[in-house]
Scaffold this active site. Structure first.
Site, PDB file in Angstrom:
ATOM      1  N   THR A 315      -3.848  -8.914  -1.319  1.00  9.91           N
ATOM      2  CA  THR A 315      -3.767 -10.042  -2.241  1.00  9.91           C
ATOM      3  C   THR A 315      -2.534 -10.866  -1.912  1.00  9.91           C
ATOM      4  OG1 THR A 315      -3.651 -10.709  -4.583  1.00  9.91           O
ATOM      5  CG2 THR A 315      -2.540  -8.666  -3.976  1.00  9.91           C
ATOM      6  N   HIS A 367      -0.726   7.738  -6.434  1.00 11.86           N
ATOM      7  CA  HIS A 367       0.083   8.889  -6.013  1.00 11.86           C
ATOM      8  C   HIS A 367      -0.702  10.206  -6.097  1.00 11.86           C
ATOM      9  CE1 HIS A 367       3.543  10.774  -4.623  1.00 11.86           C
ATOM     10  NE2 HIS A 367       4.410  10.562  -5.610  1.00 11.86           N
TER      11      HIS A 367
END
Length: 404
Positions: A315, A367
């Site tokens: 993006t 994560h």
């Protein structure tokens, strides 16, 4: 003959759409394949073409949610096309089916307390931080209904004499779905963001040297930053494959290809079409595919298939002037790279202070599946490729890489 037009399926797993805009009026004469409406799904805005020529009778209102397969209009195919004010055949109305009256069994009268919200209404008011005592209930006995709560507007303080008008506009289905996905991404992933900076001088040097020749050779196609970033990302994904994977229950789903989602701004909001097998594309191939998808998004022709899938997202908030951000993961993907604006800043180069065009880059990652070593290593690999594109992205042969 009356033709019933039903909502076609815009894609797998989509069961409902919303009438965003009628492009014709009730009683208009329409031509076969003429766009008569724009419909929103939870993935894209699509045009609905007329299935035949004739006079149209609308059976749904703008903003209505309609199921796939539901009738949204009738077309009188026997009606003559208006010509010089000549009368046309009136649209035949489908007979109304009267529902049998069913008398409900008497139930005990329930007493409601005025000003007390229903449980669902209380939840909405709590989210808006509105006191129920400030709401006039329209339900039985003055009870506050969910509609009362949904339409309630928080107090904006005491007026100072200036204009204080408000406007309540329903979000499109696409915008609502994007909002749901963004909240889900924040709530359902262990999202972290790591940052780095890139010296854009090497890329600018290549672009300045070859962009005119590239444009002339490839029918007006521009040599932009996105092809460099896409090539750098696909290289880094091969070096750190965990970033190119996603959670699937208790399993990790890994991919041996790189389908890169590119966030673009369309007339209906943010859209994320996918560049398939970007790892196999040349600089020209990447630029051509991004241009094709961006034009389709701009013209409202993007399809559900264009935005389905994707293993990683890029993006670019820099086109709007953003200096730094923490982009939100595009689920079920595990990583997203955020580009930002380019600003000339003094940096240390071989012990000397020099001014270079610099860009901050950000990698947000899940994560649960990507460790710190992989995330930092991935972003460093992107930085290295962008700062040394001649060797790492072009094999020291820019003319061949750019197909000049």
């Amino acid at each position: 003959m009356i033709l019933e037009m039903k909502v076609p399926s815009p894609g797998e797993s989509i069961t409902e759409v919303e009438i965003a805009t009628w492009l014709v009026k009730d009683g208009d004469y329409v031509e076969k394949d003429q766009a008569i409406a724009e419909v929103d799904s939870d993935k894209a805005t699509l045009e609905l073409p007329a299935e035949a020529s004739g006079i149209i009778t609308l059976k749904a209102e703008e903003g209505d949610a309609v199921a796939v397969g539901q009738v949204v209009c009738h077309i009188d195919t026997a009606a003559a096309k208006p010509d010089g004010g000549a009368p046309v055949t009136a649209v035949e109305k489908a007979p109304e089916v009267k529902k049998e009256e069913v008398k409900a069994a008497p139930v005990a009268e329930k007493t409601y307390a005025a000003g007390v919200p229903s449980p669902a209404a209380k939840k909405i008011l709590d989210e808006k931080k509105i006191n129920p005592s400030d709401i006039v209930g329209t339900g039985k006995g003055g009870r506050i209904t969910t509609d009362d709560a949904a339409n309630a507007i928080p107090s904006m303080g005491t007026s100072t004499g200036g204009p204080r008008g408000t406007e309540r506009v329903k979000l499109s289905m696409l915008r609502r779905k994007v909002a749901e996905r963004l909240v889900a991404a924040k709530n359902e992933t262990a999202m972290l963001t790591t940052f780095n900076e890139v010296n854009m001088t090497p890329i600018n040097t290549i672009r300045n040297q070859y962009k005119d020749e590239f444009k002339a050779k490839h029918n007006g196609l521009g040599l932009g930053y996105m092809s460099f970033f896409t090539k750098a990302v696909t290289r880094a994904l091969q070096l750190y494959p965990d970033v190119n994977s996603m959670m699937d229950g208790d399993h990790k789903l890994a991919f041996d290809f790189a389908d890169i989602s590119i966030a673009v701004s369309g007339p209906k909001g943010l859209m994320v079409p996918v560049v398939r097998n970007a790892e196999l594309l040349t600089f020209r191939g990447v630029e051509a595919e991004i241009k094709r998808l961006a034009l389709r998004a701009r013209d409202g022709q993007i399809t559900v298939d264009d935005m389905t899938g994707g293993t990683f997202t890029i993006t670019n908030g820099g086109v709007f002037g953003s200096m730094l951000s923490t982009p939100i993961i595009n689920p079920p993907q595990s990583g997203i790279l955020g580009m930002h604006n380019i600003i000339e800043r003094p940096i240390a180069v071989n012990g000397k202070v020099e001014i270079h065009p610099m860009m901050y880059v950000a990698l947000s990652y899940d994560h649960r599946i990507i460790d710190g070593r992989e995330s930092v290593g991935f972003l460093v690999a992107v930085k290295e490729a962008l700062e040394n594109p001649m060797e790492l992205l072009m094999d020291n042969n820019p003319k061949k890489a750019l197909e000049l």
